[in-house]
Scaffold this motif. Structure first.
Motif, short mmCIF file in Angstrom:
data_model
loop_
_atom_site.label_atom_id
_atom_site.label_comp_id
_atom_site.label_asym_id
_atom_site.label_seq_id
_atom_site.Cartn_x
_atom_site.Cartn_y
_atom_site.Cartn_z
N THR A 67 0.81 -1.30 -0.03
CA THR A 67 -0.31 0.03 -0.04
C THR A 67 1.24 1.42 0.51
O THR A 67 0.55 1.97 0.70
CB THR A 67 -1.01 0.21 1.24
OG1 THR A 67 -0.24 -0.17 2.24
CG2 THR A 67 -2.03 -0.58 1.07
N PRO A 68 1.90 1.72 -0.67
CA PRO A 68 2.64 2.19 -1.15
C PRO A 68 2.58 3.73 -0.94
O PRO A 68 3.32 4.42 0.09
CB PRO A 68 3.42 2.44 -1.99
CG PRO A 68 2.42 1.30 -3.23
CD PRO A 68 1.91 0.64 -2.24
N LYS A 69 1.23 3.89 -1.69
CA LYS A 69 0.48 5.07 -1.61
C LYS A 69 0.42 5.90 -0.05
O LYS A 69 -0.20 7.17 -0.13
CB LYS A 69 -0.50 5.72 -2.85
CG LYS A 69 -0.06 5.77 -4.03
CD LYS A 69 -0.75 6.29 -4.81
CE LYS A 69 -1.03 7.66 -4.98
NZ LYS A 69 -2.39 8.46 -4.72
N GLU A 70 0.00 4.87 0.66
CA GLU A 70 -0.87 5.24 2.10
C GLU A 70 0.26 6.54 2.99
O GLU A 70 0.13 7.21 3.20
CB GLU A 70 -1.26 4.31 2.68
CG GLU A 70 -2.90 4.05 1.90
CD GLU A 70 -2.50 2.85 3.19
OE1 GLU A 70 -2.43 1.86 4.27
OE2 GLU A 70 -3.57 1.66 2.85
N THR A 71 0.87 5.91 2.67
CA THR A 71 2.44 6.96 3.01
C THR A 71 2.83 7.94 2.04
O THR A 71 3.20 8.60 3.90
CB THR A 71 4.40 5.68 3.27
OG1 THR A 71 3.68 3.76 3.68
CG2 THR A 71 4.79 6.52 3.91
N THR A 72 2.81 7.30 1.75
CA THR A 72 3.47 9.10 0.60
C THR A 72 2.02 9.97 0.86
O THR A 72 2.11 11.36 0.75
CB THR A 72 3.77 8.70 -0.90
OG1 THR A 72 2.93 7.92 -1.67
CG2 THR A 72 5.30 7.58 -0.83
N ASP A 73 0.77 9.52 0.62
CA ASP A 73 0.17 10.97 0.69
C ASP A 73 -0.14 11.43 2.09
O ASP A 73 -0.29 12.64 1.90
CB ASP A 73 -1.26 9.93 1.09
CG ASP A 73 -1.92 9.83 -0.81
OD1 ASP A 73 -0.96 9.84 -1.74
OD2 ASP A 73 -2.87 9.28 -1.33
N GLU A 74 0.56 10.25 2.88
CA GLU A 74 -0.08 10.85 4.40
C GLU A 74 1.60 11.77 4.66
O GLU A 74 1.63 12.89 5.18
CB GLU A 74 0.67 9.99 5.31
CG GLU A 74 0.33 10.47 6.78
CD GLU A 74 1.03 9.03 7.81
OE1 GLU A 74 0.13 8.17 7.13
OE2 GLU A 74 1.08 10.02 9.24
N ILE A 75 2.54 12.13 4.05
CA ILE A 75 3.73 11.95 3.34
C ILE A 75 3.14 14.08 3.33
O ILE A 75 3.97 15.11 3.66
CB ILE A 75 5.33 12.24 3.11
CG1 ILE A 75 5.34 10.72 3.87
CG2 ILE A 75 6.10 12.79 3.18
CD1 ILE A 75 6.91 9.83 4.01
N VAL A 76 2.93 13.84 2.54
CA VAL A 76 2.43 14.94 1.32
C VAL A 76 1.32 15.76 2.22
O VAL A 76 2.08 17.43 2.26
CB VAL A 76 1.98 15.07 -0.22
CG1 VAL A 76 1.46 15.96 -0.47
CG2 VAL A 76 2.76 13.95 -1.40
N ILE A 77 0.65 15.25 2.32
CA ILE A 77 -0.49 16.08 4.03
C ILE A 77 0.40 16.72 4.53
O ILE A 77 0.16 17.95 4.91
CB ILE A 77 -1.19 14.86 4.23
CG1 ILE A 77 -2.49 14.76 3.11
CG2 ILE A 77 -2.34 15.86 4.97
CD1 ILE A 77 -3.20 13.59 3.48
N LYS A 78 1.14 16.30 4.95
CA LYS A 78 1.84 16.75 7.25
C LYS A 78 3.40 17.59 6.34
O LYS A 78 3.24 18.49 6.45
CB LYS A 78 3.12 15.90 7.56
CG LYS A 78 1.84 14.55 7.97
CD LYS A 78 2.55 14.16 9.28
CE LYS A 78 1.66 13.68 10.66
NZ LYS A 78 2.39 12.64 11.17
N SER A 79 3.45 17.86 4.91
CA SER A 79 4.45 18.74 4.37
C SER A 79 4.06 19.93 3.94
O SER A 79 4.00 21.22 3.93
CB SER A 79 5.11 18.19 2.70
OG SER A 79 5.87 17.34 2.70
N ILE A 80 2.37 19.89 3.73
CA ILE A 80 1.16 21.01 3.19
C ILE A 80 1.12 21.93 4.56
O ILE A 80 0.99 22.75 4.59
CB ILE A 80 0.37 20.40 2.80
CG1 ILE A 80 0.34 19.55 0.73
CG2 ILE A 80 -0.76 21.22 2.40
CD1 ILE A 80 -0.84 19.11 0.21
#
Ligand code: SF4
Ligand code: MSK
Length: 657
Positions: A384-397
């Protein structure tokens, strides 16, 4: 920053950042860091003197009868408590560096193979096989029949076959089929053909345990076998599987340097080595809902940037901008513009956590193998790779929205051409109908190109950052040596503007003519540090095409890692040496001169039909040594006098008939 040497009562003037790096962007940030009271690896290297006994590898702590310290100035005056000689101690230490470096590449390659298996079995819908041609060509290269078979069938068999690279306990690893016959014959004679990477690393660790292998020559044999299981095994599998899953690089224009950060965008840096995290991050930053979220937060969009080796890989495959190499990873956080840095494995300085904290930047670790105290861990799961990278993007925003620190981005960007895979070089030189290395060999034989050099490896604060790479490469191309690059070295040269076709004006007349004819740079960027395996494949191909000898050791070629620092670099260096390449390292060489082990590495291995090690901290001397070796090989091949290729006309053909 506070001068620690003053605190300890020892006066030591801190060098100005301009004396520590030739990278202007890094210098600008180091100046700012000092103003901000933030310490970096450059400062620590300036205040922490390297241990001279450790630097010479003249100490052993393999058991509690020691640690034993020998005298590098009089290396045979003493032995360890157990009686171990300087040669045994140095060979064991060197071998353990190879074991560690090889295991890093091997574990990376195995992770890629795990992903490949799960993709083939349909368990990771987010990834798929992107490069079917590469799948077929890799399968063919290890003897798998591809005609009339489904892609899934071929992939399943390829997985089974490549798994042997790691787990096989006897026999030869699959990519031995790619090794030129004479080179392989030499390895068989020496007993250094790898069986399986896990076995070789395990045996090397066993042999270097206290009281086991105490003959430096025998230790070196296993050291070579282990290093070969990295270059022609772990690393090669990592490269080939990454190409199959994510695409084989072709030349692409990409921007490099800190100017790729954008003040009005959410800046996310991915730094490390495995492409999975980065590939998924690329999907996440292009997600319309996340782009909208960034806009809602007041940003113009999301800016994804790479650093170090996964950065080099993504730049080669997709043209993703690259912000800098290993020694710039702390400095870039000083811009205040980085909203998050996500890391996976290898070459991640622990010091990043402190610098990130100072600038309110998120530092995310993502791999179960690599946690850092002070960093937030968001585990990356391949299924489920995008779960992690989506979360990182949200935190970066969210970090963009609450940026508190003033932002200062060095306005320096260098555009270059990257992505010269072995397959593309083949096509570039021969075209789609006649793809081959023949034109390269021809140009070496006729003397336009004097030889080929691989200049690779890390950057290191013990030398002036980037300078040794740049000076060495300039010297080589000026002397008509075509340069192949990977890793952090490629980024040093990209920042110096040498990865452009226009840089041909810095080349000697022969190389310049070839570059201008083909439209290629005199310096070809091939990707990350595991992608050094592409250089091995290119070398094998040069032998197979003919005219330049029968083994890799015959080629007019040399390698260098002018600013190396990691154990991986030692493993890479040793697999090039074992493959037959003269390999010169800079900075320091971790053994004592005028010892039997030194003589074996710097002379003896060559007499066994392999390559040999060389060392010089001076880039001009390094170039001289490499060019002298290339000329020696040209002489042995009988091509030392420039010869024009003779074109065969009709009368010649009639005469031949
Ligand atoms: Fe000393 Fe020998 Fe023990 Fe090494 S293995 S620490 S040389 S006693
Ligand atoms: S990242 S191993 S500093 S090349 Fe591959 Fe760069 Fe060296 Fe790490």
């Amino acid at each position: 920053m506070p001068d620690k040497s003053k605190e300890t009562g020892k006066e030591k003037k801190m060098p100005h950042p301009g004396e520590m790096t030739i990278c202007e962007a890094t210098e600008q940030m180091l100046v700012k860091a000092r103003k901000d009271g933030v310490e970096t690896a450059f400062d620590r290297a300036a205040t922490m003197k390297a241990c001279p006994i450790g630097a010479d590898s003249a100490c052993c702590k393999h058991c509690s009868m020691g640690p034993c310290r020998l005298n590098a100035k009089d290396p045979y005056a003493k032995v360890g408590v157990c009686g171990a000689t300087i040669d045994t101690i140095m060979a064991r230490n060197f071998a353990r560096m190879v074991a560690s470096g090889a295991s890093a590449h091997t574990d990376h390659g195995m992770s890629m193979l795990d992903v490949f298996r799960e993709v083939v079995n349909g368990n990771i819908p987010d990834y798929k096989i992107k490069d079917v041609l590469k799948l077929e060509s890799v399968a063919r290269s290890v003897g798998i029949e591809v005609e009339g078979r489904t892609q899934e069938d071929i992939a399943k068999e390829l997985y089974e076959e490549l798994e042997r690279t790691y787990t096989q306990v006897d026999g030869e690893i699959p990519f031995m089929k790619r090794v030129p016959a004479k080179t392989l014959e030499t390895w068989r004679k020496q007993g250094i053909v790898p069986r399986g990477a896990m076995r070789e690393i395990m045996e090397l660790m066993h042999r270097t345990h206290m009281g086991v292998d105490q003959h430096y020559e025998n230790i070196t044999r296993q050291c070579s076998r282990t290093a070969l299981s990295d270059g022609w095994g772990g690393s090669m599998v990592a490269t080939e599987i990454s190409d199959i899953l994510f695409g084989t690089p072709v030349p692409v224009a990409a921007d490099v340097n800190m100017g790729v950060l954008k003040e009005n965008m959410v800046n996310i840096i991915v730094h490390g080595h495995e492409p999975n995290l980065f590939e998924s991050m690329l999907e996440s930053v292009n997600e319309p809902t996340l782009i909208q979220a960034a806009r809602d937060a007041g940003a113009d969009g999301i800016n994804l940037v790479g650093m170090c080796c996964s950065g080099a890989e993504m730049m080669s495959r997709h043209g993703v901008p690259h912000a800098g190499n290993f020694m710039s990873t702390e400095a870039i956080l000083v811009t205040g513009a980085v909203d998050s840095m996500a890391v996976d494995v290898q070459c991640i300085k622990q010091g990043l956590a402190k610098v990130a904290e100072c600038y309110g930047t998120y530092l995310f670790t993502t791999n179960p193998r690599c946690h850092i105290e002070g960093a937030q861990h968001i585990e990356f799961h391949e299924h489920t790779p995008k779960e992690t990278t989506d979360e990182i993007v949200i935190k970066s925003i969210s970090r963009f929205k609450s940026r508190k620190m003033p932002v200062e981005i060095p306005q320096i960007t260098n555009t270059g051409i990257h992505g010269f895979s072995h397959e593309y070089i083949n096509y570039m030189l021969g075209g789609s109908f006649r793809g081959s290395y023949t034109p390269l060999n021809d140009n070496i034989i006729n003397g336009r190109i004097r030889g080929v050099a691989g200049v690779v490896g890390c950057t290191n604060p013990r030398v002036k950052h980037d300078e040794v790479h740049v000076e060495l490469v300039k010297e080589l191309i000026k002397n008509d040596v075509l340069v192949l690059q990977t890793g952090c070295s490629q980024i040093s040269l990209a920042k110096a503007g040498l990865l452009t076709p226009e840089a041909a004006y810095l080349a000697g007349p022969g190389l310049r003519e070839v570059c201008e004819t083909v439209g290629m740079p005199p310096v070809l960027g091939m990707g990350s540090c595991v992608d050094n395996s592409r250089i091995l494949v290119a070398a094998a191909e040069m032998v197979n095409v003919g005219g330049l000898g029968e083994s890799i050791a015959d080629l007019p070629a040399a390698g260098a890692a002018p600013e190396w620092m990691s154990e991986k670099a030692i493993s890479i260096g040793h697999y090039f040496v074992a493959s037959g390449v003269y390999t010169v390292f800079g900075v320091t060489f971790p053994i004592v001169e005028k010892t039997k082990f030194h003589d074996l590495l710097f002379n003896g291995l060559e007499q066994q039909g392999l390559g040999k090690w060389g060392f010089s901290p001076d880039p001009r001397e390094m170039a001289r040594m490499m060019i002298a070796h290339i000329d020696k090989k040209r002489k042995e091949l009988g091509i030392d006098k420039a010869r024009e290729r003779v074109l065969v006309d009709m009368s010649d053909r009639r005469a031949m008939a």
